[in-house]
Design a protein around this motif. Sequence first.
Motif, PDB file in Angstrom:
ATOM      1  N   GLU A   1       7.007   6.148   2.391  1.00 26.27           N
ATOM      2  CA  GLU A   1       6.559   6.226   3.780  1.00 26.27           C
ATOM      3  C   GLU A   1       5.061   5.954   3.888  1.00 26.27           C
ATOM      4  O   GLU A   1       4.597   5.440   4.901  1.00 26.27           O
ATOM      5  N   GLU A   2       4.317   6.287   2.861  1.00 25.68           N
ATOM      6  CA  GLU A   2       2.902   5.912   2.847  1.00 25.68           C
ATOM      7  C   GLU A   2       2.758   4.397   2.764  1.00 25.68           C
ATOM      8  O   GLU A   2       1.939   3.794   3.448  1.00 25.68           O
TER       9      GLU A   2
ATOM     10  N   GLN B   1       1.916  10.970  -6.348  1.00 26.49           N
ATOM     11  CA  GLN B   1       0.469  11.085  -6.143  1.00 26.49           C
ATOM     12  C   GLN B   1      -0.291  10.187  -7.116  1.00 26.49           C
ATOM     13  O   GLN B   1      -1.316   9.593  -6.767  1.00 26.49           O
ATOM     14  N   LEU B   2       0.204  10.085  -8.339  1.00 23.37           N
ATOM     15  CA  LEU B   2      -0.517   9.319  -9.359  1.00 23.37           C
ATOM     16  C   LEU B   2      -0.410   7.820  -9.146  1.00 23.37           C
ATOM     17  O   LEU B   2      -1.380   7.080  -9.363  1.00 23.37           O
TER      18      LEU B   2
ATOM     19  N   GLU C   1      -2.513  15.663  -4.229  1.00 18.83           N
ATOM     20  CA  GLU C   1      -2.378  15.039  -2.911  1.00 18.83           C
ATOM     21  C   GLU C   1      -3.568  15.317  -2.008  1.00 18.83           C
ATOM     22  O   GLU C   1      -4.038  14.430  -1.298  1.00 18.83           O
ATOM     23  N   GLN C   2      -4.062  16.551  -2.032  1.00 12.25           N
ATOM     24  CA  GLN C   2      -5.141  16.886  -1.107  1.00 12.25           C
ATOM     25  C   GLN C   2      -6.474  16.262  -1.519  1.00 12.25           C
ATOM     26  O   GLN C   2      -7.409  16.195  -0.720  1.00 12.25           O
TER      27      GLN C   2
ATOM     28  N   GLY D   1      -2.285   6.460   0.857  1.00 15.75           N
ATOM     29  CA  GLY D   1      -2.029   5.104   0.385  1.00 15.75           C
ATOM     30  C   GLY D   1      -2.661   4.784  -0.953  1.00 15.75           C
ATOM     31  O   GLY D   1      -2.410   3.720  -1.512  1.00 15.75           O
ATOM     32  N   ALA D   2      -3.488   5.687  -1.474  1.00 13.38           N
ATOM     33  CA  ALA D   2      -4.158   5.454  -2.754  1.00 13.38           C
ATOM     34  C   ALA D   2      -3.426   6.196  -3.867  1.00 13.38           C
ATOM     35  O   ALA D   2      -2.561   7.039  -3.623  1.00 13.38           O
ATOM     36  N   GLY D   3      -3.790   5.885  -5.092  1.00  9.77           N
ATOM     37  CA  GLY D   3      -3.233   6.570  -6.254  1.00  9.77           C
ATOM     38  C   GLY D   3      -4.315   6.800  -7.289  1.00  9.77           C
ATOM     39  O   GLY D   3      -5.422   6.248  -7.190  1.00  9.77           O
ATOM     40  N   TYR D   4      -4.017   7.611  -8.278  1.00  9.81           N
ATOM     41  CA  TYR D   4      -4.997   7.926  -9.312  1.00  9.81           C
ATOM     42  C   TYR D   4      -4.969   6.909 -10.449  1.00  9.81           C
ATOM     43  O   TYR D   4      -5.995   6.684 -11.090  1.00  9.81           O
ATOM     44  N   LEU D   5      -3.806   6.343 -10.705  1.00 10.38           N
ATOM     45  CA  LEU D   5      -3.717   5.379 -11.793  1.00 10.38           C
ATOM     46  C   LEU D   5      -4.321   4.058 -11.347  1.00 10.38           C
ATOM     47  O   LEU D   5      -4.010   3.563 -10.259  1.00 10.38           O
TER      48      LEU D   5
END
Length: 537
Positions: free
Chosen positions: A111-112, A189-190, A263-264, A269-273
């Motif tokens: 959904e993001e 989230q990643l 998440e917070q 729309g972004a990720g950590y990887l």
Amino acid sequence: MKNRFNQTSMLLAHILRRDLFKLLIWAVVLSVFSGGFASGIYEIYGDDSAGLMGLFDMMKNPAMIAMIGPTAAAAETYTVGAMYAHQMLLFTALLYAILSMLHVISTTRKEEDNGTAELLRAFPVGRLANTTAIVIEMLLLHAVIIVLSTGLLQVQNIPGMDFYSNLLFSASLGMQGILWGIISLIFAQLAANAGTARGLSFLTLGLFYIGRMMTDYNAPSLSWLNPLGWSYLGNVYVEDNWTPILIGFLASLLFLGLAYLLEQARDIGAGYLPERTHSPYARRSLLTLPGLLFSLQKTFIMCWLFALFLSGAMYGSIFADMDTFIGDNEMLQAMFVVEGGYTIQEQFMSVLFVVLSLLTAIFIVGSFMKLVAEEKKGRLDQLYATKLSRKTLYWQHVMLAGILGAGGQFSAILGLYLAQRSVMITPFSLWDMTVAGIVWLPAVLFFVGLLSLLIGWLPRLSVLIWVYVAFAFFISYFGQLLNFPAYVEGFNVFSYIPHIPLEEWKWGTTVFLILFTFLLTLAGFFGYSKRDLISDK
């Protein structure tokens, strides 16, 4: 802190209304699958103690432990209930896990990607509200499934399967669904997009499954560190230990807290990887359609080929233990050394290729599904605006699926061959193992033909191919155990494949399956070339 969960109840009510029909089907199917076959097994084995003991001895085979896990039952406590839990829990837990991961990622990260989450954030909705609503939905769903499954087991009134044990059986599966759904939240989230999140989730599930293959037989105590192990370490109908449920609950809380923290702290729309940076200029291979299709699926293909090789290698590594397992046990020697002098390794290999071939089928179905998935996203419009024809795109996808089917099957064969060669005194030759494995390829490619028909004529229902995949697995795995009628077995394409070397190659069946698959694929092409494009946008 309170603002981060603002409007959670409103979102929960919305998603429950949106997903109600899907969740009802999900609850009924999983409940029936997990608890609906106990009476059938009792009718077969309830009065057959000799057959039950033979099955008990067979299930101590290291090959079977690698596939379905160990049992804590002794000969005197291996009841129909203990056998049912031993046969069902691990594979059913995998089904619960896969469905949960798909649903969670679809309702969060996807959904993001679609921009829906951004629209919600424009209103006074907390940053963690949607995730919390999804988690509550999963809790409610699995609570319903636990109640339905327990009730279904209870009304069958099987001796030795009391309410307390039935509840533990259902709770073990429900906890697996909740646990893996929350684990997939972390990857949501990643990862930078939903596709990567799904890939990482399935990769993690596969690695844990392979990990428990190694520990269940050689180091059972280490299986307590494996989340999949918590599905069967409660030893339902034998010891009825609730400790794995408690561990799974605490682990779920821990993973949920981690998902919240991730998440917070990230942008929508972004990720950590980190995402790969690409050259502004296309490689020459991308200027051709086959090169483009391979590039789009490169990571998916490489991961699956490696997973199939590793699966074959893991099973091959236990071939040497089978002779030790039989030892001087006359009953087991009678069971595994059949007419013709075939060894236990040859028998196991003939059965093992059912599992490996099914994995290859899942691999190529996932690849071919990209055709309709890209169409739904509206990405094919740009391709068809050029000189590219539907005929070319369709048959290129079919050819890619066929090549991947052969490559995936051989990857599993190679892993199995190299592993057994390293542990056996007299290993099988590569040729013998290739013949035993490649005979399943026509059945694997049949899934491409069936999916072609759906894509061509019923593209919005193409996901029904997964129903047939689940059916083929269920009949192949439980067919002999439940004694299904012959006409039911006849719908399973794997039932037509000879188990080499125990049976002779059926050339007529092989040719018929290949021709029938081609006709299905051709019929799918006619439908695809004439219908309108579909879009979910």
